[in-house]
Design an enzyme around this catalytic site. Sequence first.
Site, mmCIF file in Angstrom:
data_model
loop_
_atom_site.group_PDB
_atom_site.id
_atom_site.type_symbol
_atom_site.label_atom_id
_atom_site.label_comp_id
_atom_site.label_asym_id
_atom_site.label_seq_id
_atom_site.Cartn_x
_atom_site.Cartn_y
_atom_site.Cartn_z
ATOM 1 N N SER A 164 -117.459 -41.629 -6.222
ATOM 2 C CA SER A 164 -118.554 -40.688 -6.449
ATOM 3 C C SER A 164 -119.549 -41.189 -7.490
ATOM 4 O O SER A 164 -120.488 -40.482 -7.849
ATOM 5 C CB SER A 164 -117.981 -39.338 -6.886
ATOM 6 O OG SER A 164 -117.087 -39.494 -7.972
ATOM 7 N N ASP A 193 -107.396 -36.871 -18.234
ATOM 8 C CA ASP A 193 -107.903 -38.050 -18.937
ATOM 9 C C ASP A 193 -107.838 -37.864 -20.438
ATOM 10 O O ASP A 193 -108.866 -37.933 -21.115
ATOM 11 C CB ASP A 193 -109.345 -38.339 -18.507
ATOM 12 C CG ASP A 193 -109.466 -38.531 -17.011
ATOM 13 O OD1 ASP A 193 -108.459 -38.866 -16.381
ATOM 14 O OD2 ASP A 193 -110.571 -38.347 -16.485
ATOM 15 N N ARG A 212 -103.757 -44.428 -10.527
ATOM 16 C CA ARG A 212 -103.705 -45.770 -11.083
ATOM 17 C C ARG A 212 -104.779 -46.692 -10.523
ATOM 18 O O ARG A 212 -105.127 -47.695 -11.119
ATOM 19 C CB ARG A 212 -102.313 -46.374 -10.817
ATOM 20 C CG ARG A 212 -102.119 -47.833 -11.192
ATOM 21 C CD ARG A 212 -102.374 -48.100 -12.659
ATOM 22 N NE ARG A 212 -102.101 -49.482 -13.018
ATOM 23 C CZ ARG A 212 -102.896 -50.506 -12.733
ATOM 24 N NH1 ARG A 212 -104.016 -50.321 -12.071
ATOM 25 N NH2 ARG A 212 -102.565 -51.732 -13.112
ATOM 26 N N LYS A 213 -105.283 -46.385 -9.349
ATOM 27 C CA LYS A 213 -106.283 -47.252 -8.697
ATOM 28 C C LYS A 213 -105.824 -48.718 -8.696
ATOM 29 O O LYS A 213 -106.522 -49.599 -9.208
ATOM 30 C CB LYS A 213 -107.659 -47.099 -9.352
ATOM 31 C CG LYS A 213 -108.275 -45.716 -9.152
ATOM 32 C CD LYS A 213 -109.715 -45.649 -9.647
ATOM 33 C CE LYS A 213 -110.385 -44.338 -9.341
ATOM 34 N NZ LYS A 213 -109.837 -43.158 -10.047
ATOM 35 N N PHE A 214 -104.658 -48.963 -8.112
ATOM 36 C CA PHE A 214 -104.183 -50.345 -7.972
ATOM 37 C C PHE A 214 -105.255 -51.163 -7.259
ATOM 38 O O PHE A 214 -105.931 -50.660 -6.351
ATOM 39 C CB PHE A 214 -102.886 -50.390 -7.168
ATOM 40 C CG PHE A 214 -101.692 -49.848 -7.899
ATOM 41 C CD1 PHE A 214 -101.086 -50.604 -8.893
ATOM 42 C CD2 PHE A 214 -101.181 -48.594 -7.614
ATOM 43 C CE1 PHE A 214 -99.981 -50.115 -9.587
ATOM 44 C CE2 PHE A 214 -100.080 -48.088 -8.303
ATOM 45 C CZ PHE A 214 -99.486 -48.856 -9.292
ATOM 46 N N GLY A 272 -111.659 -32.857 -13.781
ATOM 47 C CA GLY A 272 -111.134 -33.296 -15.068
ATOM 48 C C GLY A 272 -111.814 -32.562 -16.200
ATOM 49 O O GLY A 272 -111.449 -31.441 -16.552
ATOM 50 N N ASP A 312 -104.895 -55.040 -7.076
ATOM 51 C CA ASP A 312 -104.514 -56.450 -7.209
ATOM 52 C C ASP A 312 -103.831 -56.927 -5.920
ATOM 53 O O ASP A 312 -103.689 -56.169 -4.968
ATOM 54 C CB ASP A 312 -103.599 -56.623 -8.428
ATOM 55 C CG ASP A 312 -103.814 -57.966 -9.113
ATOM 56 O OD1 ASP A 312 -103.903 -59.003 -8.406
ATOM 57 O OD2 ASP A 312 -103.880 -57.985 -10.347
#
Lengths: 271, 271
Positions: free
Chosen positions: B148, B40, B89-91, B237, B93
């Site tokens: 989480s 990140d 990406r955590k699509f 991360g 849509d």
Amino acid sequence: MVSPLQQTYGQRALKQANPAAKLLLETMERKKSNLAVSMDVSKTKDFLAIIDVVGPFTHIDILEDFEYGLIHQLQDLSKKHDFMIFEDRKFADIGNTVVLQYSSGVHKIASWSHITNAHPVPGPSIIAGLSSIGLPLGRGLLLLAEMSTKGALTTGVYTEQAVRMARASRDFVIGFIAQRRMEGVGLAQGEVPDRDEDFLILTPGVGLHSQGDAMGQQYRTPKEVVSDSGCDVIIVGRGIYGTDLSLTDAIADRAKQYMAEGWEAYLQRIV
Amino acid sequence: MVSPLQQTYGQRALKQANPAAKLLLETMERKKSNLAVSMDVSKTKDFLAIIDVVGPFTHIDILEDFEYGLIHQLQDLSKKHDFMIFEDRKFADIGNTVVLQYSSGVHKIASWSHITNAHPVPGPSIIAGLSSIGLPLGRGLLLLAEMSTKGALTTGVYTEQAVRMARASRDFVIGFIAQRRMEGVGLAQGEVPDRDEDFLILTPGVGLHSQGDAMGQQYRTPKEVVSDSGCDVIIVGRGIYGTDLSLTDAIADRAKQYMAEGWEAYLQRIV
């Protein structure tokens, strides 16, 4: 107190604390349009040509030839045609990550998009993260309380929780992507409804004729969405720009038709 | 049939139909590592320096100085250090939009990311859309069955529906972002469980010491995640790269510590 359903966009603008919500309602009243055009195209050339004809609602992450200079062109068009910019980013990550996705990356969405949206699925931290960037810039956030696709999980308790999260952050959350009005949804047992509650409802899945696509999208007409269900803004994509992006006259004609039907449905509603 | 909990990553690799799932399990076995490092950071310089030390898991949309040439450097590092690339990406849509977000835009994620992830919230159409691009390229998808963060809406029926959606698309959906194993979750009344069912479980929110951040992230230790809850990959991360990105020796040391603890927890599990 009159329900938002019976008030004009202009009347409702007067009571909004969030500057993006106020500006959106004022712009709709002034332009006599409750149409948002969803720009799902992948070339900057098409993107600019169509926006110049119809005004926008963006998926900036689809443009394969994106350069930041496009943003200045978009902002110029936004002034020329008096429209607001809504990046349909559908943020859906934890607070720490959305802070970076919203403020940084090549797109720097917070610096130019008046309104953006987010899924409530990560819990309130997503609002806290986005708000820390967007609120000082006068931006507004829509939560996806419902989706129009087949088999969507945005039902029941999920939608109720989304509305509760919005209610707890009314300085930044201006409304919802949803299929119906959300005032009073998700109140706890015995909780007193706020009779002044007024969420903006922007609604995708709108078509004049279409019944759906091969990938689970389902459609309703502007009358069903605005007049019957009381939503505020119709979001239309492929129904307007169609399959041949070079036919800008036909695109402009279809945009006008949606704009007229959306406004007519609104006028019927506020009577 | 032995539960995935008691099998080695190598044994499980043999039974995976999806090439990305197979490669991930083989790589973990070969490198004796079940650590994914979540990158990140917003500068390409830091991104490459840290990846060169620890191997990656990317948030490409955070890089403010992204240019496509970076992808070639990332791929070179991936070969040099024998790691796989997972764009987080955590699509989230509809099918038609994720097709474009996955294949196009400046990032062209499908062309280089072995694995990506998506929220099940739009319903099965999001899998159909992503699969139409990713499956021919040998890519794999993880669904976010749980998050989480505090107040996440990924509970109960939501999680069960996510697992059902995955089960209906096992050629492309290789597992979940989740906090526990998902075999047998969401079976309908009377439905016979598949005793060979084996999902990959990648788990964020892992820390050696941390208790959480100011934005709702909550942490568990590698032992809790891998040994007690049976998850397969720990995603770490900030716990690894910390706050000073120039201290690459310290970053490498922390990565080694997580790698050792994650592997030790796995060895305890398969005994």
